[in-house]
Design a protein around this motif. Structure first.
Motif, PDB file in Angstrom:
ATOM      1  N   VAL A  90     -41.896  40.870  11.946  1.00 42.10           N
ATOM      2  CA  VAL A  90     -40.799  41.383  12.763  1.00 42.10           C
ATOM      3  C   VAL A  90     -41.401  42.248  13.857  1.00 42.10           C
ATOM      4  N   GLU A  91     -40.983  42.025  15.105  1.00 41.37           N
ATOM      5  CA  GLU A  91     -41.429  42.860  16.214  1.00 41.37           C
ATOM      6  C   GLU A  91     -40.208  43.532  16.818  1.00 41.37           C
ATOM      7  N   PHE A  92     -40.307  44.852  17.033  1.00 39.45           N
ATOM      8  CA  PHE A  92     -39.195  45.586  17.621  1.00 39.45           C
ATOM      9  C   PHE A  92     -39.726  46.779  18.402  1.00 39.45           C
ATOM     10  N   ALA A  93     -38.887  47.358  19.238  1.00 41.43           N
ATOM     11  CA  ALA A  93     -39.251  48.529  20.034  1.00 41.43           C
ATOM     12  C   ALA A  93     -38.421  49.703  19.551  1.00 41.43           C
ATOM     13  N   PRO A  94     -39.030  50.636  18.810  1.00 41.47           N
ATOM     14  CA  PRO A  94     -38.285  51.800  18.346  1.00 41.47           C
ATOM     15  C   PRO A  94     -37.904  52.717  19.514  1.00 41.47           C
ATOM     16  N   ALA A  95     -37.173  53.763  19.224  1.00 36.67           N
ATOM     17  CA  ALA A  95     -36.655  54.660  20.261  1.00 36.67           C
ATOM     18  C   ALA A  95     -37.748  55.220  21.169  1.00 36.67           C
ATOM     19  N   ASP A  96     -38.972  55.424  20.661  1.00 38.06           N
ATOM     20  CA  ASP A  96     -40.043  55.959  21.516  1.00 38.06           C
ATOM     21  C   ASP A  96     -40.641  54.896  22.437  1.00 38.06           C
ATOM     22  N   GLY A  97     -40.255  53.627  22.245  1.00 38.20           N
ATOM     23  CA  GLY A  97     -40.652  52.564  23.154  1.00 38.20           C
ATOM     24  C   GLY A  97     -41.949  51.851  22.848  1.00 38.20           C
ATOM     25  N   ALA A  98     -42.754  52.328  21.918  1.00 45.35           N
ATOM     26  CA  ALA A  98     -44.010  51.675  21.577  1.00 45.35           C
ATOM     27  C   ALA A  98     -43.718  50.485  20.646  1.00 45.35           C
TER      28      ALA A  98
ATOM     29  N   VAL B 190     -35.096  44.979  23.902  1.00 46.91           N
ATOM     30  CA  VAL B 190     -36.407  44.500  24.327  1.00 46.91           C
ATOM     31  C   VAL B 190     -36.331  43.553  25.511  1.00 46.91           C
ATOM     32  N   ARG B 191     -35.156  43.148  25.879  1.00 38.30           N
ATOM     33  CA  ARG B 191     -35.015  42.322  27.079  1.00 38.30           C
ATOM     34  C   ARG B 191     -33.673  42.605  27.719  1.00 38.30           C
ATOM     35  N   ARG B 192     -33.596  42.347  28.984  1.00 33.86           N
ATOM     36  CA  ARG B 192     -32.341  42.555  29.723  1.00 33.86           C
ATOM     37  C   ARG B 192     -31.557  41.252  29.746  1.00 33.86           C
ATOM     38  N   PHE B 193     -30.267  41.375  29.820  1.00 34.07           N
ATOM     39  CA  PHE B 193     -29.406  40.210  29.925  1.00 34.07           C
ATOM     40  C   PHE B 193     -29.046  40.015  31.388  1.00 34.07           C
ATOM     41  N   GLY B 194     -29.340  38.837  31.893  1.00 34.70           N
ATOM     42  CA  GLY B 194     -29.084  38.568  33.297  1.00 34.70           C
ATOM     43  C   GLY B 194     -27.617  38.335  33.591  1.00 34.70           C
ATOM     44  N   SER B 195     -27.210  38.664  34.808  1.00 39.59           N
ATOM     45  CA  SER B 195     -25.862  38.372  35.275  1.00 39.59           C
ATOM     46  C   SER B 195     -25.927  38.200  36.786  1.00 39.59           C
ATOM     47  N   TYR B 196     -24.951  37.520  37.321  1.00 41.21           N
ATOM     48  CA  TYR B 196     -24.909  37.302  38.754  1.00 41.21           C
ATOM     49  C   TYR B 196     -23.452  37.153  39.179  1.00 41.21           C
ATOM     50  N   ALA B 197     -23.204  37.347  40.452  1.00 42.63           N
ATOM     51  CA  ALA B 197     -21.836  37.242  40.986  1.00 42.63           C
ATOM     52  C   ALA B 197     -21.282  35.849  40.731  1.00 42.63           C
ATOM     53  N   GLY B 198     -20.073  35.765  40.232  1.00 44.27           N
ATOM     54  CA  GLY B 198     -19.438  34.488  39.963  1.00 44.27           C
ATOM     55  C   GLY B 198     -19.709  33.933  38.577  1.00 44.27           C
ATOM     56  N   MET B 199     -20.486  34.638  37.803  1.00 44.03           N
ATOM     57  CA  MET B 199     -20.777  34.197  36.439  1.00 44.03           C
ATOM     58  C   MET B 199     -19.501  34.258  35.617  1.00 44.03           C
ATOM     59  N   ARG B 200     -19.221  33.184  34.873  1.00 43.06           N
ATOM     60  CA  ARG B 200     -17.951  33.114  34.125  1.00 43.06           C
ATOM     61  C   ARG B 200     -17.892  34.102  32.964  1.00 43.06           C
ATOM     62  N   HIS B 201     -18.994  34.303  32.279  1.00 45.98           N
ATOM     63  CA  HIS B 201     -19.028  35.210  31.139  1.00 45.98           C
ATOM     64  C   HIS B 201     -20.233  36.119  31.287  1.00 45.98           C
TER      65      HIS B 201
END
Length: 54
Positions: free
Chosen positions: A11-19, A39-50
């Motif tokens: 299991v790989e995760f980023a705890p609150a301290d970020g390491a 650990v990753r951002r969710f992309g969005s763009y103008a006109g995206m349905r959801h």
């Protein structure tokens, strides 16, 4: 209950301290995972349905 399969899963995760941390599933702290950072951002763009959320 820990099984032989739990030891094989990493299991790989980023705890609150970020390491980033990688550990066996059997040794992972549920509290540290839940309180961790995304650990990753969710992309969005103008006109995206959801829009995906956190």
């Amino acid at each position: 209950m820990v099984t032989a399969r739990d030891v094989d899963v990493i299991v790989e995760f980023a705890p609150a301290d970020g390491a980033p941390i990688g550990t066996a599933l059997a040794d992972a702290s549920a509290t540290a995972i839940v309180q961790g950072m995304p650990v990753r951002r969710f992309g969005s763009y103008a006109g995206m349905r959801h829009y995906p959320g956190w």
